[in-house]
Design a protein around this motif. Sequence first.
Motif, PDB file in Angstrom:
ATOM      1  N   PRO A 189       2.644  71.330  19.305  1.00  0.00           N
ATOM      2  CA  PRO A 189       3.637  72.172  19.992  1.00  0.00           C
ATOM      3  C   PRO A 189       3.200  72.444  21.433  1.00  0.00           C
ATOM      4  O   PRO A 189       2.099  72.939  21.674  1.00  0.00           O
ATOM      5  CB  PRO A 189       3.654  73.452  19.161  1.00  0.00           C
ATOM      6  N   THR A 190       4.043  72.070  22.375  1.00  0.00           N
ATOM      7  CA  THR A 190       3.714  72.272  23.784  1.00  0.00           C
ATOM      8  C   THR A 190       4.934  72.774  24.536  1.00  0.00           C
ATOM      9  O   THR A 190       6.071  72.671  24.055  1.00  0.00           O
ATOM     10  CB  THR A 190       3.246  70.955  24.451  1.00  0.00           C
ATOM     11  N   THR A 191       4.674  73.310  25.699  1.00  0.00           N
ATOM     12  CA  THR A 191       5.733  73.659  26.649  1.00  0.00           C
ATOM     13  C   THR A 191       5.438  72.923  27.953  1.00  0.00           C
ATOM     14  O   THR A 191       4.343  72.388  28.146  1.00  0.00           O
ATOM     15  CB  THR A 191       5.763  75.163  26.923  1.00  0.00           C
ATOM     16  N   LYS A 192       6.396  72.882  28.850  1.00  0.00           N
ATOM     17  CA  LYS A 192       6.165  72.201  30.117  1.00  0.00           C
ATOM     18  C   LYS A 192       5.004  72.828  30.874  1.00  0.00           C
ATOM     19  O   LYS A 192       4.258  72.144  31.570  1.00  0.00           O
ATOM     20  CB  LYS A 192       7.435  72.247  30.970  1.00  0.00           C
ATOM     21  N   ALA A 193       4.830  74.142  30.702  1.00  0.00           N
ATOM     22  CA  ALA A 193       3.782  74.832  31.448  1.00  0.00           C
ATOM     23  C   ALA A 193       2.390  74.544  30.899  1.00  0.00           C
ATOM     24  O   ALA A 193       1.412  74.507  31.647  1.00  0.00           O
ATOM     25  CB  ALA A 193       4.048  76.333  31.448  1.00  0.00           C
ATOM     26  N   ASN A 194       2.286  74.350  29.565  1.00  0.00           N
ATOM     27  CA  ASN A 194       0.936  74.221  28.991  1.00  0.00           C
ATOM     28  C   ASN A 194       0.616  72.821  28.473  1.00  0.00           C
ATOM     29  O   ASN A 194      -0.417  72.618  27.836  1.00  0.00           O
ATOM     30  CB  ASN A 194       0.740  75.240  27.867  1.00  0.00           C
ATOM     31  N   THR A 195       1.507  71.883  28.722  1.00  0.00           N
ATOM     32  CA  THR A 195       1.326  70.548  28.142  1.00  0.00           C
ATOM     33  C   THR A 195      -0.027  69.934  28.493  1.00  0.00           C
ATOM     34  O   THR A 195      -0.740  69.448  27.618  1.00  0.00           O
ATOM     35  CB  THR A 195       2.455  69.610  28.604  1.00  0.00           C
ATOM     36  N   THR A 215      -2.922  71.851  26.745  1.00  0.00           N
ATOM     37  CA  THR A 215      -2.820  71.815  25.285  1.00  0.00           C
ATOM     38  C   THR A 215      -3.083  70.426  24.730  1.00  0.00           C
ATOM     39  O   THR A 215      -3.820  70.249  23.753  1.00  0.00           O
ATOM     40  CB  THR A 215      -1.424  72.304  24.832  1.00  0.00           C
ATOM     41  N   GLY A 248       3.166  65.399  21.941  1.00  0.00           N
ATOM     42  CA  GLY A 248       3.510  66.732  22.403  1.00  0.00           C
ATOM     43  C   GLY A 248       5.000  66.925  22.434  1.00  0.00           C
ATOM     44  O   GLY A 248       5.737  66.091  22.969  1.00  0.00           O
ATOM     45  N   SER A 249       5.453  68.024  21.882  1.00  0.00           N
ATOM     46  CA  SER A 249       6.897  68.241  21.769  1.00  0.00           C
ATOM     47  C   SER A 249       7.574  68.331  23.128  1.00  0.00           C
ATOM     48  O   SER A 249       8.745  67.972  23.262  1.00  0.00           O
ATOM     49  CB  SER A 249       7.158  69.522  20.972  1.00  0.00           C
ATOM     50  N   ALA A 250       6.835  68.797  24.149  1.00  0.00           N
ATOM     51  CA  ALA A 250       7.426  68.893  25.490  1.00  0.00           C
ATOM     52  C   ALA A 250       6.713  67.991  26.479  1.00  0.00           C
ATOM     53  O   ALA A 250       6.869  68.140  27.686  1.00  0.00           O
ATOM     54  CB  ALA A 250       7.374  70.347  25.973  1.00  0.00           C
ATOM     55  N   ASP A 251       5.953  67.051  25.962  1.00  0.00           N
ATOM     56  CA  ASP A 251       5.155  66.183  26.839  1.00  0.00           C
ATOM     57  C   ASP A 251       5.982  64.989  27.278  1.00  0.00           C
ATOM     58  O   ASP A 251       6.486  64.230  26.450  1.00  0.00           O
ATOM     59  CB  ASP A 251       3.909  65.698  26.087  1.00  0.00           C
TER      60      ASP A 251
END
Length: 950
Positions: free
Chosen positions: A262-268, A271, A403-406
């Motif tokens: 699980p990732t977000t654009k900010a922490n990809t 993470t 990564g989900s947002a990678d």
Amino acid sequence: MSDLAVTDFPAFYREIHGYEPFPWQIALLDRVIQEGWPELIDVPTGLGKTSVIDVAVFAAALGRAEARAGVPRRIFFVVDRRLIVDEAYRHAEKIAEALRTPGDDSRAARVAAALRVDGDTAGRPVEVTRMRGGVNWSWRWIERPDRHAIVVGTVDQVGSRFFFRGYGVGKHLRPIDAALAGTDSLIVVDEAHLSEAFLASVRGAATCDETPAPIRPTVVSMSASPESGTADVHRITNADEKHPEASRRLKAAKELHLVDVPTTKANTAKTMSGALAHWAWELQREHPVVGVVVNTVARARAVFELLRADSASRCVLLTGKIRPTDRDYLLAEHYERIRAGRDRTSAEPMFVVATQTIEVGANIDLDALVTESSSLPALIQRLGRLNRLGDQRTTAPAVVLHGSADSDGVYDTARPATWAWLCERITPLPHTPKVRLPAEPGMDASPSALRALVRALPPGQWATLREPRPYIPSLGRAHLDVWARTSPIPLNDIPIPPYLHGLNRGTPQVTVLWRDLPDDDTLWPDLLGLMPPTSAESIELPLRAVQRWLNGETGGDDISDLEAEHLPDIPVPPGGRTVLRYRSRDNSEVITADRIHPSDTIVVPASHGGCDRYGWHPGSREPTIDIADLAQSAVRRGATIRVGPTLARAVETYAPSLAPEVAAWVERLNTDYRDDPSPGQIRSLRSALGDPAPGRDELPHLAVLRRLTDSSRARLIEHLDTGTLLLSSGTAAFREDSTAAGSSISTAKLSLAVHQREVAEKAEEFARNLGMEPDVVRAIGLAALWHDEGKRDPRFQVMLCGGDRWAAAANDEPLAKSGMNPGDRAAFRQARRRASYPAEMRHEALSTQIATVLLVEVPDVDHDLVLHLIASHHGRSRPLLPPVIDPDPTTKIERDGVQIEVDTAQSVDWTSPARFERLNRRYGRWGLARLEAVVRLADIWCSARSEERA
């Protein structure tokens, strides 16, 4: 050599490699001999695709033994990757060494005898070279056009050379490279699904050019794509699947597991790096050598820093963005621990963090694999480095993280599509700090299982799982006409990258190297002229990434190791840090970052940082080690090093145990230089170097220092303007055919008549060995015999005598070579001024005028061809020589007591473009370049040998 037969191939292969070839390799040779090369070779990774080189060499030997026409002399093995381990090059070197020193009555001896050509006494039936970016002082990568060669390179390096626009190649040398790549060649492209634009462009160019069919390039793809588009495919058969060794590799146990992060654009970035490191630590509980393969250089660096900071295990970072000399040291330290076929009984824990650079060309064998999600072809290649030979006692695990947002943009839509396809076959694990591999087995990822899955894909689905096909612009005769014009290059020049990678694929590259440079940038050109750049100290990098770094911006390392990646075209602000753009010894300039152009070679002050022993590191502010002296080990003919603190610092970094001896030697030579040190003082370091280890490649510092201290011709040269003390093993390192003066500088005087006669004999030998028609051989011989006639200009003769008119008058006959110190460029410029010879005057212009008069008495020869070969013998006049204003024109030349009317004010021959056009239609664009290369390489060959005799 009638005793050489197809049935000898297995024994030939066994002599070189120590084991039998696979059935598909034997069958390929049969096919080549009976039907010619297939368009596509479809063989799974791990089954010896590199041995296509063995097949090509043996097939060439059979063709020569049977005197068949159209047998390729140069084998180009092309990979669309920047390689960290170039197994193809190592493989080729092994073949070449076996042919250099074959056993008596061996098959290798018969192959070597069949490949050796008349007049070639070098003892190398096959030349091996590796094409890299950058200016390499060993630009004579093949000395003879008739010698067989194996060339390993990337799409950019081979493709740009093929299309007359060689990256990092002096513009006047480009026709030679185009001829060598575009005629008498077999071009084998590995992982061809990544190189479709290059393949289409080369094949298209060959069909719309008039170059004779027997010498056109043969193009072969190697790929596992099920959408080949051709029925002309060579594949493995049941014989391979039943072969004990091949079967073991095809069924090598590998289990694939998926992990959803699980990732977000900010922490990809943070993470994903942490998750990749976590799984590497987890797998090393039971598997000593764990590989982590990621999609960008930035992420590889981040994972590497995490692993080496929090682990006692050995850790290495492998990317293609590394100076080749640094790579040699890394591989010397680590490769034996990760190579396929290593001794597994005493494996120490080790992490191998890498980019796409290990997907192709690396015979690496990992015990476990952690990888980012990617396209399906890339994932299959990565899995090919896991349990590569099928000799692990336990199942080898592979963990794929997504990564989900990678979205790094490297694989476009193929990456999420491949992830979704995998998720249909196995349920992904959610990533948590305590997650472990499940007890139940993962998805079967053996080569045979993956091959079956890919073959079963519904029509069209493969295209969604692989990198998007590039849009390939159409190519026609008009394109070829523009590219064939190399001097001057047209203002409306057509860019090469779209034809190598497709539109909107690929990104402009520059070659970067680091040198210790003073604050006074006016000295930089002279310092680089003393010891020009080599590819062994250089890195090819995206232009925009380099400019952003030089402007102090972040993100300069967010790039991949794919040759055809596309980076956004971000505007570059004016200014930026100062660098040197290097083109030749006589053509370099200090510029700011905004003025760097695609394919430039730039020299950066080492104090800027940006590179460490693992490669490109734009976040580093530590000074980069200047390795130019160590990189001289890659220079073929001669070597030159700077005897000073830079050398001592490099040795202290890469060979600390030898550092005290080298530092003392450097200090001693500098102290004793003005007392004219004896050869014994130069050789005093020799005992500290020890003897070379048999059968092993020497590390760069040992190779270059041993070469210099062993040389009976090594001498010290002081450059007064910069205060640099050089040690050179010979003069060949100073020669440069691409400069105005290069062809006339030599350590000993050489008469014009002797030189031209030697060049004519060698050029005719080359032409006959290449099977050219007698009338063409005759034209080549005449062009070579008259190519330097323009040097009869009295002012040119005075220039060759250092500007001394009395010395020139005392010569019994005109000179071709000066006898001046090749390292003293300033002295040659002064001699030219004293002789009143115009700075940009080309002696070829006068040679052509003289030849026009001489040809009146020679009716039965192609006059156009003779005149063009003379005018173009230094790479100019394609189609025009440069204009020159001569304030005191020469109007008559004395030749053998006869006055010939000439005019140096007419340096531009306006009939030349029409003649060039006629010859391109008559012989083909590549065919004409081939004829030029014969004359030019004969001239270079004879000039080099005259230096060696001197």
